[in-house]
Design a protein around this motif. Structure first.
Motif, PDB file in Angstrom:
ATOM      1  N   TYR A  75       0.630  -1.185  -0.055  1.00 55.26           N
ATOM      2  CA  TYR A  75       0.009   0.007   0.048  1.00 55.26           C
ATOM      3  C   TYR A  75       0.834   1.216  -0.105  1.00 55.26           C
ATOM      4  O   TYR A  75       1.940   1.247   0.473  1.00 55.26           O
ATOM      5  N   ALA A  76       0.364   2.329  -0.539  1.00 51.29           N
ATOM      6  CA  ALA A  76       0.943   3.477  -0.316  1.00 51.29           C
ATOM      7  C   ALA A  76       0.091   4.691  -0.378  1.00 51.29           C
ATOM      8  O   ALA A  76      -1.056   4.776  -0.938  1.00 51.29           O
ATOM      9  N   VAL A  77       0.244   5.531   0.289  1.00 55.20           N
ATOM     10  CA  VAL A  77      -0.568   6.993   0.296  1.00 55.20           C
ATOM     11  C   VAL A  77       0.194   7.945  -0.490  1.00 55.20           C
ATOM     12  O   VAL A  77       1.421   8.203  -0.682  1.00 55.20           O
ATOM     13  N   ARG A  82       0.175  12.512   3.184  1.00 55.03           N
ATOM     14  CA  ARG A  82       0.436  11.473   4.267  1.00 55.03           C
ATOM     15  C   ARG A  82       0.629  12.158   5.548  1.00 55.03           C
ATOM     16  O   ARG A  82       0.508  13.691   5.648  1.00 55.03           O
ATOM     17  N   GLY A  83       0.524  11.449   6.592  1.00 55.04           N
ATOM     18  CA  GLY A  83       0.686  11.962   7.918  1.00 55.04           C
ATOM     19  C   GLY A  83      -0.493  12.655   8.484  1.00 55.04           C
ATOM     20  O   GLY A  83      -0.703  13.332   9.000  1.00 55.04           O
ATOM     21  N   GLN A  84      -1.866  12.270   7.654  1.00 53.69           N
ATOM     22  CA  GLN A  84      -3.145  12.788   8.054  1.00 53.69           C
ATOM     23  C   GLN A  84      -3.948  11.787   8.223  1.00 53.69           C
ATOM     24  O   GLN A  84      -5.172  11.717   8.577  1.00 53.69           O
ATOM     25  N   GLY A  85      -3.585  10.539   8.669  1.00 51.81           N
ATOM     26  CA  GLY A  85      -4.448   9.268   9.022  1.00 51.81           C
ATOM     27  C   GLY A  85      -5.132   8.523   7.830  1.00 51.81           C
ATOM     28  O   GLY A  85      -5.749   7.689   8.129  1.00 51.81           O
ATOM     29  N   GLY A  87      -3.658   6.554   5.716  1.00 55.66           N
ATOM     30  CA  GLY A  87      -2.930   5.331   5.644  1.00 55.66           C
ATOM     31  C   GLY A  87      -3.708   4.255   6.540  1.00 55.66           C
ATOM     32  O   GLY A  87      -4.188   3.160   5.955  1.00 55.66           O
ATOM     33  N   GLU A  88      -3.874   4.537   7.752  1.00 56.27           N
ATOM     34  CA  GLU A  88      -4.632   3.802   8.462  1.00 56.27           C
ATOM     35  C   GLU A  88      -6.087   3.455   8.234  1.00 56.27           C
ATOM     36  O   GLU A  88      -6.543   2.451   7.918  1.00 56.27           O
ATOM     37  N   ASN A 115      10.211   2.146   8.846  1.00 55.81           N
ATOM     38  CA  ASN A 115       8.869   2.471   8.366  1.00 55.81           C
ATOM     39  C   ASN A 115       8.027   2.582   9.534  1.00 55.81           C
ATOM     40  O   ASN A 115       6.762   1.767   9.604  1.00 55.81           O
ATOM     41  N   LYS A 116       8.259   3.644  10.222  1.00 49.08           N
ATOM     42  CA  LYS A 116       7.378   3.649  11.567  1.00 49.08           C
ATOM     43  C   LYS A 116       6.048   3.997  11.514  1.00 49.08           C
ATOM     44  O   LYS A 116       5.295   3.236  12.133  1.00 49.08           O
ATOM     45  N   SER A 117       5.520   4.478  10.483  1.00 48.93           N
ATOM     46  CA  SER A 117       3.862   4.772  10.183  1.00 48.93           C
ATOM     47  C   SER A 117       3.474   3.505   9.830  1.00 48.93           C
ATOM     48  O   SER A 117       2.333   3.254  10.400  1.00 48.93           O
ATOM     49  N   SER A 118       4.070   2.910   8.809  1.00 48.33           N
ATOM     50  CA  SER A 118       3.414   1.618   8.451  1.00 48.33           C
ATOM     51  C   SER A 118       3.455   0.485   9.528  1.00 48.33           C
ATOM     52  O   SER A 118       2.426  -0.025   9.664  1.00 48.33           O
ATOM     53  N   LYS A 120       3.135   1.168  12.651  1.00 45.53           N
ATOM     54  CA  LYS A 120       2.331   1.662  13.869  1.00 45.53           C
ATOM     55  C   LYS A 120       0.958   1.153  13.196  1.00 45.53           C
ATOM     56  O   LYS A 120       0.061   0.519  14.001  1.00 45.53           O
ATOM     57  N   ILE A 121       0.444   1.511  12.034  1.00 42.33           N
ATOM     58  CA  ILE A 121      -0.867   1.168  11.429  1.00 42.33           C
ATOM     59  C   ILE A 121      -0.988  -0.239  11.417  1.00 42.33           C
ATOM     60  O   ILE A 121      -1.979  -0.686  12.065  1.00 42.33           O
ATOM     61  N   LYS A 124      -1.838  -1.247  15.173  1.00 41.10           N
ATOM     62  CA  LYS A 124      -3.116  -0.584  15.533  1.00 41.10           C
ATOM     63  C   LYS A 124      -4.195  -1.511  15.016  1.00 41.10           C
ATOM     64  O   LYS A 124      -5.275  -1.322  15.387  1.00 41.10           O
TER      65      LYS A 124
END
Ligand SMILES: CC(C)(COP(=O)(O)OP(=O)(O)OC[C@H]1O[C@@H](n2cnc3c(N)ncnc32)[C@H](O)[C@@H]1OP(=O)(O)O)[C@@H](O)C(=O)NCCC(=O)NCCS
Length: 162
Positions: A75-77, A82-85, A87-88, A115-118, A120-121, A124
């Motif tokens: 996946y990719a945003v 990015r950073g606006q939620g 992705g989740e 890839n911290k955001s990936s 984390k998603i 979560k």
């Protein structure tokens, strides 16, 4: 025993193996008296949100394995959003959609440990870290670990936050 470097005849040399080989690549073991199912299709989704005309993100399923009821997801945003939620939201939406509409038992992803955001998603969203591919991924001159995350249908059913 001799080791020979491959030539352009390499493919020809293993022609007889090819059918079996492809099957093994996908199932990791031979299937007797059964026609292997190899679906070359990639399930690809584009993700849109209201009031924004361009796609916010994309989500692809590949290595679809009907026998094992699994597929790998990527996946990719859109970098602008990015950073606006998103992705989740997109990942949860797609996981929901895939389990609701297809007979998958397992969805899995490979993602860099950097890839911290990936990461984390996935955490979560109920994914389990199945394994670590050590020093698998070069970035900026450093070799980083990659993680394999997966979610099973049974886990998704229990996961109420979708
Ligand atoms: C990975 C990706 C999809 C994330 O999408 P996104 O829309 O930017 O992510 P979100 O805005 O939903 O953020 C997810 C979480 O990560 C957190 N996060 C973002 N950057 C972070 C960082 N550097 N460190 C720690 N947490 C971070 C966010 O705060 C958010 O957590 P929160 O909801 O608890 O606040 C996006 O960055 C991307 O497209 N990357 C390139 C492609 C890629 O790497 N794909 C994944 C591999 S298959």
């Amino acid at each position: 025993m001799k080791l020979r470097p491959s030539t352009e005849k390499h493919k020809e040399l293993f022609k007889e193996w090819q059918k079996e080989g492809q099957m093994e690549e996908i199932t990791c073991r031979e299937i007797k008296n059964e026609k292997p199912f190899v679906d070359p299709k990639v399930l690809a989704f584009s993700f849109f949100v209201e009031n924004i005309k361009e796609p916010i993100g994309k989500f692809n399923c590949f290595s679809i394995n009907k026998r094992n009821k699994s597929c790998e997801c990527g996946y990719a945003v859109n970098p602008k959003y990015r950073g606006q939620g998103y992705g989740e939201i997109m990942i949860r939406y797609c996981v929901n959609y895939l389990f609701n509409n297809f007979n998958f038992n397992k969805l899995y992803c490979q993602t860099g440990s950097f890839n911290k955001s990936s990461v984390k998603i996935l955490k979560k969203s109920g994914f389990h870290r199945d394994g670590v591919l050590r020093e698998h991924h070069e970035l900026d001159g450093k070799l980083w670990d990659d993680y394999i995350y997966s979610i099973l249908r049974a886990e998704w059913k229990k996961w109420n936050k979708f």
